[in-house]
Design a protein around this motif. Sequence first.
Motif, PDB file in Angstrom:
ATOM      1  N   THR A   1       0.833  -1.204   0.000  1.00 39.01           N
ATOM      2  CA  THR A   1       0.000   0.000   0.000  1.00 39.01           C
ATOM      3  C   THR A   1       0.871   1.260   0.000  1.00 39.01           C
TER       4      THR A   1
ATOM      5  N   SER B   1      -5.075   6.443   0.308  1.00 42.21           N
ATOM      6  CA  SER B   1      -4.178   5.308   0.146  1.00 42.21           C
ATOM      7  C   SER B   1      -4.614   4.495  -1.060  1.00 42.21           C
TER       8      SER B   1
ATOM      9  N   LEU C   1      -4.404  10.619   7.684  1.00 39.96           N
ATOM     10  CA  LEU C   1      -4.421   9.955   6.384  1.00 39.96           C
ATOM     11  C   LEU C   1      -5.247  10.777   5.401  1.00 39.96           C
TER      12      LEU C   1
ATOM     13  N   ALA D   1       0.507   5.465   0.490  1.00 36.51           N
ATOM     14  CA  ALA D   1      -0.453   6.404   1.082  1.00 36.51           C
ATOM     15  C   ALA D   1       0.102   7.822   1.119  1.00 36.51           C
TER      16      ALA D   1
END
Length: 120
Positions: A33, A50, A47, A35
């Motif tokens: 992943t 992602s 965040l 992000a």
Amino acid sequence: QVQVVESGGGLVQPGGSLRLSCAASGNIFRIYTMAWYRQAPGKQRELVASIASSGTTNYADSVEGRFAISRDNNKNTVSVQMNSLEPDDTAVYYCYPEISPTMWRRDKYWGQGTQVTVSS
């Protein structure tokens, strides 16, 4: 050794657009992943978006519909297209990929960050 470098930040007026890019290089066996996070002055890092290696994406509610994350698995890059920018989007943006530098190790790496300022 793994390097993560962001680019594309700057000053933009409200309603404008910016595209941030991030490139991972060095000893890379596999990237999972990837992000983008951001941190505004006096606030916790959060965040933004992602994207998994499969292409599945996830967005913070505050940017859903305005930001679009994408990746190029051949070039080990991830980008985020940011549209309809608002003053609250002002922050330092960080790239945060999960990388295996070898077959037996898996770590997450922070880039150095790139400043995005939305102001008239």
